[in-house]
Design an enzyme around this catalytic site. Structure first.
Site, PDB file in Angstrom:
ATOM      1  N   ASP A 266       0.873  -1.174   0.000  1.00  0.00           N
ATOM      2  CA  ASP A 266       0.000   0.000   0.000  1.00  0.00           C
ATOM      3  C   ASP A 266       0.902   1.213   0.000  1.00  0.00           C
ATOM      4  OD1 ASP A 266       0.752  -0.144   2.981  1.00  0.00           O
ATOM      5  OD2 ASP A 266      -0.285   1.777   2.820  1.00  0.00           O
ATOM      6  N   CYS A 306      -5.935   3.963 -19.117  1.00  0.00           N
ATOM      7  CA  CYS A 306      -6.706   4.589 -18.036  1.00  0.00           C
ATOM      8  C   CYS A 306      -7.746   5.549 -18.587  1.00  0.00           C
ATOM      9  CB  CYS A 306      -5.766   5.301 -17.063  1.00  0.00           C
ATOM     10  SG  CYS A 306      -5.416   7.024 -17.491  1.00  0.00           S
ATOM     11  N   HIS A 335      -5.329   8.351 -13.256  1.00  0.00           N
ATOM     12  CA  HIS A 335      -4.184   7.859 -14.028  1.00  0.00           C
ATOM     13  C   HIS A 335      -3.166   7.158 -13.130  1.00  0.00           C
ATOM     14  CE1 HIS A 335      -0.939   7.510 -16.910  1.00  0.00           C
ATOM     15  NE2 HIS A 335      -0.154   7.914 -15.920  1.00  0.00           N
TER      16      HIS A 335
END
Lengths: 365, 365
Positions: A266, A306, A335
């Site tokens: 993360d 994206c 993005h």
């Protein structure tokens, strides 16, 4: 076991697999976008899913302050409340023990925070932390740990680690007494000291957690120390359980850790950088607010799948980031998250096809 | 004629139809979300389309300041630059003549703005304004007008109106000399004076514009005066051309104008209110930041088809609006725009089925 983890392919020490949770499967290695307060800033849950995210990270400390765990539980738990129906991992507040250093006191009983919002006291014992995460209904709960600053002496690191590991024992017992719907992960600390990292990993592994995290990195240490901590710790962690490197990082750090055998990541980087106008591409980061982009008709990255690159040019994104923060930050965040999630797809495919070495050499700096 | 307008149904003075533009069709009566700088704040173009928007409004004055018309033209025009491929109407800067009163000087030649950003001078003649919109490649260009403040004397309103109408003649001639890809709309002024509104509408109608707008409303006047201006002006405008009421407004004002025969609307209200946490519902507006919503598990509006109501509760939106502005404002904006666009769908269907009176009585206040 509430979290099934199946390794479906390996390449050296790296592995790819599937972590099955009460709210769905996560293909690993996986990147978990950070939704501290229940949402990734600027990205509603359906869009996060559409980007390819399979798991979201939220933060117990922040949610305990607002709106409070009682309210979230009353409204059906963190999934129902936030509208994110996929797997959720919550950080325990251990990182805030580091980042809010001046606002907390530690003793054997746990940590007492002074709220960074209004100064109200919040005492969290290791048992409280797992109970609160159980009541949130998360898929992966983390134990309370102390994340020491960097640098720290061996003596201080050892003392802190001993307490963190005593807290882990208490958390494990509390969870066994009253388990949540998901699993509980331990956190290995030990700063930059090989002996502490190894002993901590062994001690925690013996407690049979559902997964193991490496904490105490991304706190200001040099990259070489961060990488050493991963290299020392990972082989000591049980191979059959998921391994999570907390708060890391740039793609070159992620791929190094993947090669060591890490499964979960993360980081706030992609979203935070996006809000500051820094966009990731395979050719390097672009500071989109720079004057050079004012007239650039190309998408942020050629060939990117994206929603941002499909819709707008660098020139228009430059304009938005300068003059329409709301739209600019949303498009930049979409993005960057796509970039990270797509990078992880590439990582998984490389492991499955035994070509990780090539990918590592392409990304290493 | 570059803008084909087909009326497909009427109900009293109200009409429903299709405005065909170089960038696609717009079903009328239509609401045009406001994308002042090229995007609706917080809503990327693909999401705006997904909400059901068929036309977007942008603002020449703001775009002329940043990034400048030269740059937009160089990058292929406003559609290519902004990524919004549907029809675009640009406001001429006439409203900024009103709203930036202390930053502009008027004379017969046109208006000189002092940029609200850096004080730089920007002189716009009526001819410049249509040329700039032609170069942007918009579907509907607006003439430069003077929007007087409210209240204003009859004498001052008449003098201002005379100049506005002289500017309209010059704009019409310039457009005939070098037309843009779309159409040019005139703007009827005349403040709260019946004789001025009527004479202006007649004068402009004789010049055969592609459409006609009613300006000079939503400048602080009482609702009764705003409605009177619509009631006086609309019947004088050519029935076969689209009619646009500028900057209005709340649903009860929109439906009054629809019943008078207006076809196009724009207003910042839904998006601006959303950013302030005020959400529209058929039962009235909700101030979502209020403490009452902290524990409310219902969607913003039961039965609403918007992406926000499909994803999150009032309680979570309350939390986001208070603590995560980016996500909260995005989700609130999506709901409010959907609400307006859905309301216009209902308006069109009511006209087509001859039941507008019922809808008017339901919405009137």
């Amino acid at each position: 076991m509430p979290l099934e983890f199946a390794i479906t392919g390996t390449d050296g020490a790296a592995r790819t697999g599937v972590l099955a949770t009460p709210h769905g499967e996560v293909r690993t290695p996986a990147f978990m976008p950070v939704g501290t307060l229940g949402a990734v800033k600027g990205v509603p849950p359906a869009q996060l899913r559409a980007l390819g995210a399979e798991v979201m990270l939220a933060n117990l400390y922040h949610l305990a302050l607002r709106p409070g765990v009682d309210l979230i539980e009353e409204l059906g738990g963190l999934h129902a409340w936030s509208g994110w129906s996929g797997p959720i991992l919550t950080d325990s507040g251990g990182f805030q023990v580091f980042s809010l250093g001046h606002l907390r006191q530690l003793d054997e009983s746990g940590v007492t925070f002074r709220s960074h919002l209004d100064g109200a006291a919040l005492h969290l014992a290791p048992e409280d932390v797992v109970d609160l995460q159980r009541r949130l209904g998360v898929d992966v709960a983390m134990v309370l740990d102390e994340c020491p600053p960097w640098p720290v002496t061996h003596e201080a690191a050892a003392a802190s680690l001993a307490r963190t590991n005593r807290w882990a024992v208490r958390a494990r017992e509390e969870w066994a007494r009253q388990p949540g719907p998901g699993g509980l992960f331990a956190i290995v600390q030990g700063s930059s000291f090989l002996d502490l990292r190894e002993s901590s990993a062994r001690e925690l592994a013996a407690l049979a957690f559902d997964g193991y995290a490496i904490g105490g990195v991304s706190v200001g240490e040099p990259a070489a120390e961060r990488r050493a901590a991963v290299e020392w710790t990972t082989p000591v962690l049980p191979a059959e359980r998921p391994r999570y490197l907390m708060g890391v990082g740039y793609p070159h750090d992620i791929i190094h850790a993947v090669a060591c055998g890490i499964d979960l990541f993360d980081c706030v980087l992609p979203a935070r950088n996006a809000r500051h106008g820094v966009l990731f591409t395979r050719g390097g980061a672009l500071k989109l607010k720079g004057a050079a982009f004012r007239t650039d008709p190309r998408p942020v990255e050629e060939g990117c799948g994206c929603p941002t690159c499909a819709q707008v040019s660098r020139a228009f994104l430059h304009h938005l980031l300068r003059w329409d923060a709301l739209t600019g930050q949303v498009l930049a965040t979409l993005h960057n998250l796509w970039f990270y999630l797509d990078f992880m797809r590439e990582v998984r495919e490389s492991i499955a096809s035994g070509t990780l070495t090539e990918l590592v050499s392409r990304w290493s700096i």
